[in-house]
Structures are given as C-alpha cells and as structure tokens.
Design a protein around this motif. Structure first.
Motif, mmCIF file in Angstrom:
data_model
loop_
_atom_site.group_PDB
_atom_site.id
_atom_site.type_symbol
_atom_site.label_atom_id
_atom_site.label_comp_id
_atom_site.label_asym_id
_atom_site.label_seq_id
_atom_site.Cartn_x
_atom_site.Cartn_y
_atom_site.Cartn_z
ATOM 1 N N GLU A 40 0.705 -1.321 0.099
ATOM 2 C CA GLU A 40 -0.055 0.216 0.277
ATOM 3 C C GLU A 40 0.863 1.345 -0.151
ATOM 4 O OE1 GLU A 40 0.898 -0.571 4.365
ATOM 5 O OE2 GLU A 40 0.282 -2.343 2.369
ATOM 6 N N TYR A 41 2.259 1.064 0.536
ATOM 7 C CA TYR A 41 3.123 2.213 0.715
ATOM 8 C C TYR A 41 3.487 2.753 -0.229
ATOM 9 C CZ TYR A 41 6.501 4.932 2.363
ATOM 10 O OH TYR A 41 7.934 6.215 2.381
ATOM 11 N N VAL A 42 3.656 1.672 -1.216
ATOM 12 C CA VAL A 42 4.813 1.587 -2.430
ATOM 13 C C VAL A 42 4.080 2.282 -3.924
ATOM 14 C CG1 VAL A 42 6.184 0.458 -4.214
ATOM 15 C CG2 VAL A 42 6.192 -0.762 -2.372
ATOM 16 N N SER A 43 1.902 1.492 -3.503
ATOM 17 C CA SER A 43 1.406 1.994 -5.284
ATOM 18 C C SER A 43 0.604 3.558 -4.667
ATOM 19 C CB SER A 43 0.069 0.671 -5.261
ATOM 20 O OG SER A 43 -0.930 0.644 -3.206
ATOM 21 N N THR A 44 0.897 4.409 -2.970
ATOM 22 C CA THR A 44 -0.087 4.749 -3.216
ATOM 23 C C THR A 44 0.574 5.774 -1.970
ATOM 24 O OG1 THR A 44 -1.060 4.254 -0.853
ATOM 25 C CG2 THR A 44 -1.900 3.331 -2.833
ATOM 26 N N GLY A 45 1.590 4.946 -1.562
ATOM 27 C CA GLY A 45 2.252 5.996 -0.795
ATOM 28 C C GLY A 45 1.733 6.965 0.768
ATOM 29 N N HIS A 46 1.057 6.239 1.332
ATOM 30 C CA HIS A 46 -0.282 6.380 1.987
ATOM 31 C C HIS A 46 1.253 5.253 3.272
ATOM 32 C CE1 HIS A 46 -4.088 7.099 0.861
ATOM 33 N NE2 HIS A 46 -2.784 7.505 0.526
ATOM 34 N N LEU A 47 1.772 5.419 4.203
ATOM 35 C CA LEU A 47 1.898 5.065 5.281
ATOM 36 C C LEU A 47 1.126 4.812 6.842
ATOM 37 C CD1 LEU A 47 5.238 3.617 5.636
ATOM 38 C CD2 LEU A 47 5.715 6.525 6.455
ATOM 39 N N TYR A 48 1.348 3.232 6.748
ATOM 40 C CA TYR A 48 0.609 3.235 8.104
ATOM 41 C C TYR A 48 1.500 2.934 9.268
ATOM 42 C CZ TYR A 48 -3.503 3.214 5.395
ATOM 43 O OH TYR A 48 -4.070 3.307 3.930
ATOM 44 N N VAL A 49 1.255 2.526 10.466
ATOM 45 C CA VAL A 49 1.964 1.923 11.609
ATOM 46 C C VAL A 49 2.330 1.058 11.467
ATOM 47 C CG1 VAL A 49 2.239 1.968 14.101
ATOM 48 C CG2 VAL A 49 1.186 3.369 12.962
ATOM 49 N N LYS A 50 1.291 -0.362 10.583
ATOM 50 C CA LYS A 50 0.912 -2.022 10.080
ATOM 51 C C LYS A 50 1.571 -1.712 8.825
ATOM 52 C CE LYS A 50 -1.807 -2.886 13.463
ATOM 53 N NZ LYS A 50 -3.538 -4.114 13.363
ATOM 54 N N SER A 51 3.065 -0.442 7.730
ATOM 55 C CA SER A 51 3.583 -0.983 7.445
ATOM 56 C C SER A 51 5.042 -1.255 7.650
ATOM 57 C CB SER A 51 4.344 0.345 6.443
ATOM 58 O OG SER A 51 2.703 0.956 6.466
ATOM 59 N N ASP A 52 5.647 -0.970 9.043
ATOM 60 C CA ASP A 52 6.496 -1.664 9.878
ATOM 61 C C ASP A 52 5.978 -3.084 9.735
ATOM 62 O OD1 ASP A 52 8.095 0.347 9.914
ATOM 63 O OD2 ASP A 52 7.392 1.107 11.858
ATOM 64 N N VAL A 53 4.985 -3.639 9.659
ATOM 65 C CA VAL A 53 4.925 -4.771 10.008
ATOM 66 C C VAL A 53 4.716 -5.646 9.030
ATOM 67 C CG1 VAL A 53 2.598 -6.870 11.175
ATOM 68 C CG2 VAL A 53 3.231 -4.560 11.898
ATOM 69 N N ASP B 84 -4.300 -5.932 3.389
ATOM 70 C CA ASP B 84 -4.648 -5.103 3.969
ATOM 71 C C ASP B 84 -3.714 -5.068 5.392
ATOM 72 O OD1 ASP B 84 -6.449 -3.313 4.717
ATOM 73 O OD2 ASP B 84 -8.457 -4.987 4.863
ATOM 74 N N PRO B 85 -3.497 -3.041 5.066
ATOM 75 C CA PRO B 85 -2.677 -3.110 6.948
ATOM 76 C C PRO B 85 -3.199 -3.543 7.546
ATOM 77 C CG PRO B 85 -2.839 -1.257 5.123
ATOM 78 C CD PRO B 85 -3.426 -2.576 4.186
ATOM 79 N N LYS B 86 -5.151 -2.892 7.923
ATOM 80 C CA LYS B 86 -6.278 -3.521 9.083
ATOM 81 C C LYS B 86 -5.256 -4.733 9.347
ATOM 82 C CE LYS B 86 -8.965 0.397 7.850
ATOM 83 N NZ LYS B 86 -10.522 -0.001 7.914
ATOM 84 N N SER B 87 -5.329 -6.271 8.480
ATOM 85 C CA SER B 87 -5.900 -7.500 8.931
ATOM 86 C C SER B 87 -4.113 -7.693 9.964
ATOM 87 C CB SER B 87 -5.783 -8.557 7.129
ATOM 88 O OG SER B 87 -7.060 -7.726 7.356
ATOM 89 N N ARG B 88 -3.229 -6.746 9.423
ATOM 90 C CA ARG B 88 -1.817 -7.166 10.295
ATOM 91 C C ARG B 88 -2.075 -6.927 11.536
ATOM 92 N NH1 ARG B 88 0.984 -3.541 5.917
ATOM 93 N NH2 ARG B 88 0.646 -4.218 3.869
ATOM 94 N N PRO B 89 -1.351 -8.223 11.925
ATOM 95 C CA PRO B 89 -1.493 -7.958 13.898
ATOM 96 C C PRO B 89 -0.425 -7.122 14.468
ATOM 97 C CG PRO B 89 0.351 -9.221 12.994
ATOM 98 C CD PRO B 89 -0.402 -9.247 11.877
ATOM 99 N N SER B 90 -0.717 -6.351 15.928
ATOM 100 C CA SER B 90 0.583 -5.276 16.044
ATOM 101 C C SER B 90 1.286 -5.754 16.064
ATOM 102 C CB SER B 90 -0.617 -4.496 17.805
ATOM 103 O OG SER B 90 -0.204 -4.918 18.732
ATOM 104 N N MET B 91 2.566 -5.100 16.607
ATOM 105 C CA MET B 91 3.897 -5.810 16.853
ATOM 106 C C MET B 91 3.711 -6.016 18.102
ATOM 107 S SD MET B 91 6.588 -5.686 14.387
ATOM 108 C CE MET B 91 7.030 -6.224 15.724
ATOM 109 N N LYS B 92 2.900 -5.955 19.441
ATOM 110 C CA LYS B 92 3.000 -6.457 20.837
ATOM 111 C C LYS B 92 2.468 -7.555 20.511
ATOM 112 C CE LYS B 92 1.259 -5.623 24.932
ATOM 113 N NZ LYS B 92 0.226 -4.986 25.422
ATOM 114 N N GLU B 93 1.225 -7.901 19.511
ATOM 115 C CA GLU B 93 0.627 -9.162 19.146
ATOM 116 C C GLU B 93 1.700 -10.054 18.586
ATOM 117 O OE1 GLU B 93 -3.868 -7.717 18.467
ATOM 118 O OE2 GLU B 93 -2.493 -7.779 16.958
ATOM 119 N N VAL B 94 2.178 -9.373 18.065
ATOM 120 C CA VAL B 94 3.626 -10.629 17.083
ATOM 121 C C VAL B 94 4.811 -10.771 18.258
ATOM 122 C CG1 VAL B 94 5.778 -10.331 15.539
ATOM 123 C CG2 VAL B 94 3.609 -9.144 14.830
#
Length: 414
Positions: A272-285, A358-368
């Motif tokens: 999503e970051y590569v295609s739109t430039g939208h950067l989410y916290v879960k982009s790190d995930v 989908d970034p929303k479907s990724r776990p948080s890093m705490k969950e990881v």
C-alpha cells in the motif's frame, strides 16, 4: 557489512524496473526522510520530535517498560580531531562498512571520558562519516540525532554522540560485535556459520520488541526501513535496530496514515505504501513479515539469480506458508532437525498475517512479540521433553547393562 553500528546499503535489486522508474524515491539503497531541521549545535536540534508528555516516562505501553524517551538528545559532542584520533586517522583497515551515507569506521575511546584511546585499553565505538557527495546526508544525520538521540531501549542501537564541524558530519554509535543479521543469514563461509533455529527466534523477538516500543510511544514512530541489514547483533546475538534515517512520526489522532514520498528498500516496503504513498504504522509489520520469511527460508527477499518464479520471495512463498504439508519445501535446509514442526507452522501463520495486503488485517507488533514468545515456549517444551526422554533412555540402558548388575552384586556383597 561487518561489525558496524549502522548497516549500510546492501544493494537489493528490484525485479520490476518499471516500478522502480515510477517511484524514484524508492531504491535498492537507503534514502533519507524529507523532513529537515536546521541545526548548528546540539542545543539547537529540534526538540519537537516527540510530544512533551512522553518526556521522562517510559513507553505508554506497560508491556515495554524498559524503554525511555528523553525531552532532548543527551549526546556527547565530539571534535573532528577526537574522532580522527579514535579511528587512527580513519585508516582503511578500520573500515567496517560503506554505503550511501559514507563509511563506518571502528574507533577506540576511554569508556568513561569518551576521549580517544589506544586500541589495547579503550572501549570500541563505530563512527559513521558522511560522504561529502551524499545528497541527502544532512537530512539522514539530523533524523538519526532527533530520533536515536532521544530514544533508549535494549533493542535499539545506542547513539553515543556526534560531530558537526565545518563540512564534516559524523555519528558515533555503540559497537555491535556480531555485525548485521544480513551477513549471518546470507553469507557463506567459515566466518558466518548458519544461524540455528533458537538464535533466529531470539533475534526475531529482540527486533520485534524494538519495533513494538517505537509503535507504542505516545507519538508513534514508523521505522520505515525494516530489513535484515538494519538489524545489528551484539556479542551475545541480542538484536538492535539501527539506522533511523527514514524514521517518521505516525498519523495524528483520528488519522489512519500519513502520506509521504515513497522511500525505503524494495522487497521490504508494504504494497500500500509503494502504490499510494500512504504510510501506516502497520507498514512496518509488513517489513517484519518479510524478514521473518527470510529467517524461515534462508533466502533473500529479492534475488535476480533465482528462477523467475522465485525472484520475489513473498510471491513464491505465500502458497507454501498456507499449507502445513508443503511447509518443509520452504524451510531452510540448514535448520533440519532443529525446529519443532508445530512451532514452525505457527511461525508460518504469523508470517502470512504480517504479509497481509490489508494493513488492518496485520497484527500489531505487540501481538507479534506475544506470538513469537509462544513459539519459543513450544521450542523450550519440546527440548525439555527430548532431554527427559534421552535421560530416561540412558537410565534404562544403565539398569540393563552387565556393569550395572555386577555393581549391584558387588554392593550387596559388601
């Protein structure tokens, strides 16, 4: 790249040249963030990197209390002459690595006063020296100071100080004796023995805790360049994240993402970051999921020397990750017999979740972190059962041996 405190560019080719042309900010090497703060001395460096409410406390997430955020950088200001002396005049034999920013040198200082010292008596440091031809070096230099200079956590490499003198820009880090994860995972030879499963889990958990701390601070920090070359290892293989040149604050309250120029490393950046430039916290995930996959396979995220269908590791591996019966086809052959099958399958499922489109479907890093701890527990329990089983077998063998019978007879005779 060797035993350095900042993993410099490991050039990873991008399989799709058209995509590279469409996103000039994204390259195989690291680039720096676009935000810049004019600075002359330490006291003038921006203190607005973090919100005041996070100043003297720990992470707002009670699960990671060992981290600390300072109101302003607390760093030693070195003179150029001091660092020149510490690195023995920047001798070629002290070079630990080289990348887009410049070279990293090994240096020696007195551990208390941090003054230049002789090799045999001083503590070891790593000195990153800006290449005068680096176009975005100043921005990366400032980003490192503004972020790493104010964050303290066991799984983040420690920035000790800096030098800004005339046209010279340098950063001084703690020395990481085992170098980068990339070297241990992908290089062959006597110097780099294959990482066993237990160490891979330890390294993954350390790196995950570092990311979790960044994400859990009151003003979330998006690391934006998570990859094997940016994970450094100390003498005990404890993992620490390095290189905050691309670090960026997460979205403000009520926002799901920030929009920014696409930068980072191909193969690790979230789709999503590569295609739109939208950067989410879960982009790190997503980036963490790619490294987790590399750890399972022992293969690089992108490798043009592989067959076309395996060039992009994520695309090739996803179907195998989802199938328990085919998972063995994916696992690094050097790990044979070291991992518990159930634990490996759980790791594969975690990888799939992190790599969700989908970034929303990724776990948080705490969950990881929590899931990795469960996988480690499976390994420990499996190991304990094996030890008990082996001990029991030895005991039965001794009980049935002629030597044991004669010993008992002799004992009765006495």
């Amino acid at each position: 790249m060797g035993n350095c405190a900042s993993a410099m560019d490991g050039l990873i080719p991008w399989g799709n040249k058209a995509a590279a042309a469409a996103n000039p900010g994204m390259s195989a090497s690291k680039r720096t963030s676009s935000s810049s703060t004019t600075t002359g001395k330490l006291s003038t460096i921006s203190t607005s990197t973090f919100m005041p409410s996070t100043v003297s406390g720990v992470s707002t997430d009670d699960g990671y209390p060992e981290g600390e955020i300072l109101e302003s950088p607390n760093l030693r200001i070195f003179t150029f002459a001091e660092l020149k002396s510490a690195t023995k005049n920047f001798r070629p034999e002290t070079v630990l690595g080289e990348g887009g920013f410049g070279k990293v040198y090994k240096g020696w200082v007195d551990e208390k006063a941090m003054n230049p010292s002789k090799m045999s008596t001083g503590g070891v440091i790593a000195v990153k020296k800006l290449n005068s031809e680096s176009v975005q070096g100043m921005e990366q230099w400032q980003s490192e100071v503004n972020f790493l200079g104010r964050i303290s956590h066991p799984n983040l490499v420690k920035l000790l100080g800096y030098c800004m003198e005339d046209n010279e820009l340098l950063l001084v880090y703690e020395y990481m004796a085992k170098g980068s994860l990339e070297n241990h995972l992908f290089r062959r030879g006597a110097v780099y023995e294959p990482l066993p499963w237990s160490l891979r889990l330890k390294i993954l958990m350390g790196a995950a805790r570092g990311l979790a701390f960044l994400h859990s601070s009151e003003r979330q920090v998006i690391y934006r360049d998570f990859k094997a070359s940016n994970i450094l290892l100390d003498s005990h293989f404890n993992a620490k994240l390095s290189d905050f040149g691309l670090a960026k604050h997460g979205p403000d309250d009520g926002e799901s993402h920030v929009t920014t120029r696409v930068m980072g490393t191909y193969g690790y950046a979230a789709p999503e970051y590569v295609s739109t430039g939208h950067l989410y916290v879960k982009s790190d995930v997503y980036g963490f999921g790619v490294v987790l996959l590399e750890m399972l396979c022992g293969l690089r995220a992108l490798d043009p020397s592989r067959p076309t269908e395996k060039l992009n590791l994520v695309n090739w591996a996803k179907p195998l990750l989802a199938d328990r019966r085919r998972l063995s086809q994916l696992m690094d052959s050097r790990l044979e017999g070291q991992y518990h099958a159930r634990g490996a399958f759980h790791a594969a499922q975690l990888t799939l979740k992190c790599l969700s489109g989908d970034p929303k479907s990724r776990p948080s890093m705490k969950e990881v972190v929590e899931e990795l701890e469960r996988i480690e527990l499976m390994r420990s329990k499996s190991r304990s059962r094996e030890v008990r089983r082996d001990s029991s077998s030895v005991a039965r063998g001794q009980a049935n041996s002629p030597r044991s019978d004669s010993a008992r007879t002799s004992s009765r005779g006495r």
